[in-house]
Design a protein around this motif. Structure first.
Motif, PDB file in Angstrom:
ATOM      1  N   ARG A 186       0.815  -1.212   0.000  1.00 58.58           N
ATOM      2  CA  ARG A 186       0.000   0.000   0.000  1.00 58.58           C
ATOM      3  C   ARG A 186       0.851   1.266   0.000  1.00 58.58           C
ATOM      4  NH1 ARG A 186      -5.247  -0.767   0.813  1.00 58.58           N
ATOM      5  NH2 ARG A 186      -5.515   1.440   1.346  1.00 58.58           N
ATOM      6  N   CYS A 187       2.141   1.114   0.190  1.00 59.75           N
ATOM      7  CA  CYS A 187       3.035   2.266   0.321  1.00 59.75           C
ATOM      8  C   CYS A 187       3.296   2.917  -1.039  1.00 59.75           C
ATOM      9  CB  CYS A 187       4.351   1.820   0.956  1.00 59.75           C
ATOM     10  SG  CYS A 187       5.592   3.117   1.096  1.00 59.75           S
ATOM     11  N   ILE A 188       3.155   4.236  -1.127  1.00 59.37           N
ATOM     12  CA  ILE A 188       3.350   4.933  -2.398  1.00 59.37           C
ATOM     13  C   ILE A 188       4.787   4.812  -2.879  1.00 59.37           C
ATOM     14  CG2 ILE A 188       3.324   7.214  -3.504  1.00 59.37           C
ATOM     15  CD1 ILE A 188       0.863   7.877  -1.803  1.00 59.37           C
ATOM     16  N   SER A 189       5.741   4.779  -1.963  1.00 57.13           N
ATOM     17  CA  SER A 189       7.133   4.594  -2.385  1.00 57.13           C
ATOM     18  C   SER A 189       7.305   3.246  -3.073  1.00 57.13           C
ATOM     19  CB  SER A 189       8.071   4.700  -1.181  1.00 57.13           C
ATOM     20  OG  SER A 189       8.177   6.035  -0.750  1.00 57.13           O
ATOM     21  N   TYR A 190       6.718   2.214  -2.501  1.00 56.30           N
ATOM     22  CA  TYR A 190       6.777   0.883  -3.115  1.00 56.30           C
ATOM     23  C   TYR A 190       6.052   0.878  -4.466  1.00 56.30           C
ATOM     24  CZ  TYR A 190       5.189  -3.873  -4.123  1.00 56.30           C
ATOM     25  OH  TYR A 190       4.890  -5.044  -4.756  1.00 56.30           O
ATOM     26  N   LEU A 191       4.860   1.443  -4.508  1.00 59.34           N
ATOM     27  CA  LEU A 191       4.049   1.394  -5.724  1.00 59.34           C
ATOM     28  C   LEU A 191       4.697   2.132  -6.886  1.00 59.34           C
ATOM     29  CD1 LEU A 191       0.554   2.001  -4.101  1.00 59.34           C
ATOM     30  CD2 LEU A 191       1.332  -0.127  -5.174  1.00 59.34           C
ATOM     31  N   THR A 192       5.379   3.248  -6.607  1.00 64.70           N
ATOM     32  CA  THR A 192       5.959   4.051  -7.677  1.00 64.70           C
ATOM     33  C   THR A 192       7.398   3.665  -8.011  1.00 64.70           C
ATOM     34  OG1 THR A 192       6.612   5.748  -6.063  1.00 64.70           O
ATOM     35  CG2 THR A 192       4.506   6.056  -7.213  1.00 64.70           C
ATOM     36  N   ILE A 193       8.031   2.872  -7.158  1.00 58.85           N
ATOM     37  CA  ILE A 193       9.441   2.525  -7.380  1.00 58.85           C
ATOM     38  C   ILE A 193       9.645   1.021  -7.573  1.00 58.85           C
ATOM     39  CG2 ILE A 193      11.778   2.606  -6.405  1.00 58.85           C
ATOM     40  CD1 ILE A 193      10.891   5.126  -4.849  1.00 58.85           C
ATOM     41  N   GLU A 194       9.178   0.228  -6.644  1.00 60.89           N
ATOM     42  CA  GLU A 194       9.458  -1.213  -6.659  1.00 60.89           C
ATOM     43  C   GLU A 194       8.463  -2.011  -7.496  1.00 60.89           C
ATOM     44  OE1 GLU A 194      12.139  -2.375  -5.446  1.00 60.89           O
ATOM     45  OE2 GLU A 194      12.819  -0.699  -4.211  1.00 60.89           O
ATOM     46  N   HIS A 195       7.226  -1.564  -7.527  1.00 58.56           N
ATOM     47  CA  HIS A 195       6.153  -2.327  -8.180  1.00 58.56           C
ATOM     48  C   HIS A 195       6.157  -2.081  -9.682  1.00 58.56           C
ATOM     49  CE1 HIS A 195       2.380  -4.378  -8.660  1.00 58.56           C
ATOM     50  NE2 HIS A 195       1.787  -3.291  -9.125  1.00 58.56           N
ATOM     51  N   ALA A 196       6.271  -3.157 -10.443  1.00 59.44           N
ATOM     52  CA  ALA A 196       6.409  -3.022 -11.894  1.00 59.44           C
ATOM     53  C   ALA A 196       5.098  -3.111 -12.665  1.00 59.44           C
ATOM     54  CB  ALA A 196       7.370  -4.095 -12.420  1.00 59.44           C
ATOM     55  N   GLY A 197       4.085  -3.708 -12.090  1.00 60.84           N
ATOM     56  CA  GLY A 197       2.845  -3.934 -12.826  1.00 60.84           C
ATOM     57  C   GLY A 197       1.833  -2.817 -12.650  1.00 60.84           C
ATOM     58  N   PRO A 198       0.575  -3.122 -12.913  1.00 59.68           N
ATOM     59  CA  PRO A 198      -0.482  -2.120 -12.747  1.00 59.68           C
ATOM     60  C   PRO A 198      -0.622  -1.723 -11.272  1.00 59.68           C
ATOM     61  CG  PRO A 198      -1.245  -3.975 -14.077  1.00 59.68           C
ATOM     62  CD  PRO A 198       0.056  -4.389 -13.467  1.00 59.68           C
ATOM     63  N   ILE A 199      -0.819  -0.446 -11.027  1.00 59.48           N
ATOM     64  CA  ILE A 199      -1.071   0.034  -9.674  1.00 59.48           C
ATOM     65  C   ILE A 199      -2.539  -0.248  -9.352  1.00 59.48           C
ATOM     66  CG2 ILE A 199      -1.223   2.116  -8.231  1.00 59.48           C
ATOM     67  CD1 ILE A 199       1.154   3.224  -9.835  1.00 59.48           C
ATOM     68  N   PRO A 200      -2.837  -0.838  -8.196  1.00 60.55           N
ATOM     69  CA  PRO A 200      -4.233  -1.159  -7.863  1.00 60.55           C
ATOM     70  C   PRO A 200      -5.151   0.054  -8.037  1.00 60.55           C
ATOM     71  CG  PRO A 200      -2.765  -2.166  -6.274  1.00 60.55           C
ATOM     72  CD  PRO A 200      -1.903  -1.299  -7.146  1.00 60.55           C
ATOM     73  N   LEU A 201      -6.299  -0.176  -8.642  1.00 59.33           N
ATOM     74  CA  LEU A 201      -7.234   0.903  -8.960  1.00 59.33           C
ATOM     75  C   LEU A 201      -7.606   1.746  -7.744  1.00 59.33           C
ATOM     76  CD1 LEU A 201      -9.617  -0.990 -11.416  1.00 59.33           C
ATOM     77  CD2 LEU A 201      -8.152   0.965 -11.993  1.00 59.33           C
ATOM     78  N   GLU A 202      -7.847   1.083  -6.622  1.00 65.83           N
ATOM     79  CA  GLU A 202      -8.318   1.821  -5.448  1.00 65.83           C
ATOM     80  C   GLU A 202      -7.247   2.725  -4.839  1.00 65.83           C
ATOM     81  OE1 GLU A 202      -6.776  -2.172  -3.857  1.00 65.83           O
ATOM     82  OE2 GLU A 202      -7.804  -1.391  -5.642  1.00 65.83           O
ATOM     83  N   LEU A 203      -5.982   2.461  -5.191  1.00 62.34           N
ATOM     84  CA  LEU A 203      -4.892   3.258  -4.629  1.00 62.34           C
ATOM     85  C   LEU A 203      -4.478   4.419  -5.529  1.00 62.34           C
ATOM     86  CD1 LEU A 203      -2.609   0.437  -3.142  1.00 62.34           C
ATOM     87  CD2 LEU A 203      -4.369   1.796  -1.984  1.00 62.34           C
ATOM     88  N   ARG A 204      -4.832   4.355  -6.805  1.00 61.14           N
ATOM     89  CA  ARG A 204      -4.384   5.389  -7.745  1.00 61.14           C
ATOM     90  C   ARG A 204      -4.803   6.799  -7.335  1.00 61.14           C
ATOM     91  NH1 ARG A 204      -5.320   2.288 -13.606  1.00 61.14           N
ATOM     92  NH2 ARG A 204      -4.297   0.346 -12.943  1.00 61.14           N
ATOM     93  N   PRO A 205      -6.077   7.025  -6.960  1.00 63.51           N
ATOM     94  CA  PRO A 205      -6.461   8.398  -6.590  1.00 63.51           C
ATOM     95  C   PRO A 205      -5.706   8.915  -5.368  1.00 63.51           C
ATOM     96  CG  PRO A 205      -8.404   7.042  -7.019  1.00 63.51           C
ATOM     97  CD  PRO A 205      -7.237   6.116  -6.937  1.00 63.51           C
ATOM     98  N   LEU A 206      -5.225   8.003  -4.515  1.00 58.40           N
ATOM     99  CA  LEU A 206      -4.549   8.400  -3.281  1.00 58.40           C
ATOM    100  C   LEU A 206      -3.104   8.813  -3.508  1.00 58.40           C
ATOM    101  CD1 LEU A 206      -5.923   5.511  -1.015  1.00 58.40           C
ATOM    102  CD2 LEU A 206      -6.893   7.789  -1.388  1.00 58.40           C
ATOM    103  N   ILE A 207      -2.585   8.497  -4.680  1.00 56.33           N
ATOM    104  CA  ILE A 207      -1.195   8.818  -4.988  1.00 56.33           C
ATOM    105  C   ILE A 207      -1.009  10.301  -5.289  1.00 56.33           C
ATOM    106  CG2 ILE A 207       0.616   8.450  -6.728  1.00 56.33           C
ATOM    107  CD1 ILE A 207      -0.192   5.503  -6.788  1.00 56.33           C
ATOM    108  N   GLY A 208      -2.066  10.954  -5.726  1.00 54.60           N
ATOM    109  CA  GLY A 208      -1.981  12.380  -6.011  1.00 54.60           C
ATOM    110  C   GLY A 208      -0.981  12.672  -7.108  1.00 54.60           C
TER     111      GLY A 208
END
Length: 345
Positions: free
Chosen positions: A209-231
């Motif tokens: 759920r961490c934005i640092s992980y999602l934008t750096i470590e995670h290579a695939g699609p970002i979960p839909l429910e988390l995208r609006p929270l990334i700003g």
């Protein structure tokens, strides 16, 4: 003195018995909190066993290096929070706006090792900076560098949390440093402010759920429910550090390496989205950002553009849509899907 000459702020020494950390590490992995960072699971408990990682290791020298640029204003958390209120501006985490810290710390840790060898004679050692299965924050805490905050980062009464950590595994029996007491008290500011509620409990982070992980470590699609929270955060997230009261003591770096590079602070999303792969590689040369690659960079910006569309007026919205459509036929399926989401298709 040697350490300060090399740009380090503090040095400590920890032992190699981290067995009391193994249960917590195992539970974290079993819950899947490491997400798709497969290397975390593959290394298993070796992370908590320094002598297995580097046979012969008897002590661990830990080092701290501050990273705030020299020009950082005293009210820097306010400045950074203000950036989040400008939805068309791309936000790169403060630590990543300068030179890649891996390169800076490794080179200087090796120089420190060389100086120790000149004094004591040849000795077995190996240097690390966020580059191997090492419990960096735990070793740093045990060696008196600070305490583990509720956001899991290391905190220092003298420097907050805006610093990098590095280690030298050595085959020398060195006097151990005394750990320091924790000073978070009842404060839960870092937990409360996390945009995605990734800090699921004090000292427990769900990286998925961490934005640092999602934008750096995670290579695939970002979960839909988390995208609006990334700003408009396109590389990392500093919120839990910006809100922390101890970061009023954050220190500026003694090195120019971490000064902000042009284009990595204050740039518009549309400008960054227009970078060709060649431009991306050129502008991020020697930067930690480069390792995520151009496709992931564009994916992150597409999400931010989609979020900006929800806050801008119709005229600006059309400009954002034009920017997104410029890459609508990109060969990456992942990127095309994020662009479609951003366009509301």
């Amino acid at each position: 003195m040697w350490a300060r000459e090399l740009g380090f702020s503090q040095i400590g020494v920890a032992g190699v018995d981290l067995s009391s950390s193994e249960a917590g590490l195992s539970a974290w992995l079993e819950r899947g909190f490491h997400g798709d960072m497969g290397y975390m699971a593959s290394h298993g408990l070796k992370r908590a066993r320094p002598a297995e990682l580097v046979p012969g290791t008897v002590s661990v020298i830990t080092a701290r290096m501050d990273y705030l640029p020299a020009s950082t204003p005293d009210n820097w958390p306010t400045v950074e929070f203000d950036r989040l209120q400008r939805p068309t501006e791309g936000i790169v985490s403060v630590y990543a706006r300068g030179r890649d810290y891996h390169k800076v710390l490794r080179a200087r840790l090796q120089k420190l090792s060389d100086r120790i060898a000149e004094l004591l004679g040849p000795f077995g050692h190996r240097v690390f900076t966020d580059s191997a299965p090492v419990l960096e924050a735990e070793l740093a805490a045990r060696s008196g560098q600070g305490w583990r905050g509720k956001h899991t980062l290391l905190l220092s009464r003298d420097a907050g949390s805006t610093f990098f950590l590095g280690e030298i595994y050595v085959d020398l029996a060195l006097p151990l440093s005394e750990p320091v007491a924790a000073h978070c008290g009842s404060c839960t500011a870092c937990i409360d402010i996390c945009p995605t509620q990734a800090i699921v409990a004090p000292h427990r982070l769900d990286a998925r759920r961490c934005i640092s992980y999602l934008t750096i470590e995670h290579a695939g699609p970002i979960p839909l429910e988390l995208r609006p929270l990334i700003g408009n955060r396109i590389y990392g997230c500093d919120d839990c550090q910006l809100i922390c009261p101890w970061n009023k003591f954050a220190q500026r770096s003694a090195l120019p390496d971490f000064d902000e590079r042009k284009g990595l602070a204050g740039s518009q999303l549309a400008t960054l989205f227009a970078w060709t792969e060649e431009e991306f590689l050129r502008f991020t040369e020697g930067s930690p950002i480069r390792r995520i690659g151009h496709e992931r960079w564009l994916r992150n910006i597409a999400v931010a553009l989609g979020n900006a569309r929800q806050k801008e007026n119709p005229v600006e919205d059309e400009a954002l849509c034009v920017t997104l459509r410029s890459r609508a036929d990109h060969p990456s399926e992942v990127l095309r899907e994020h662009i479609a989401w951003a366009l509301g298709l």
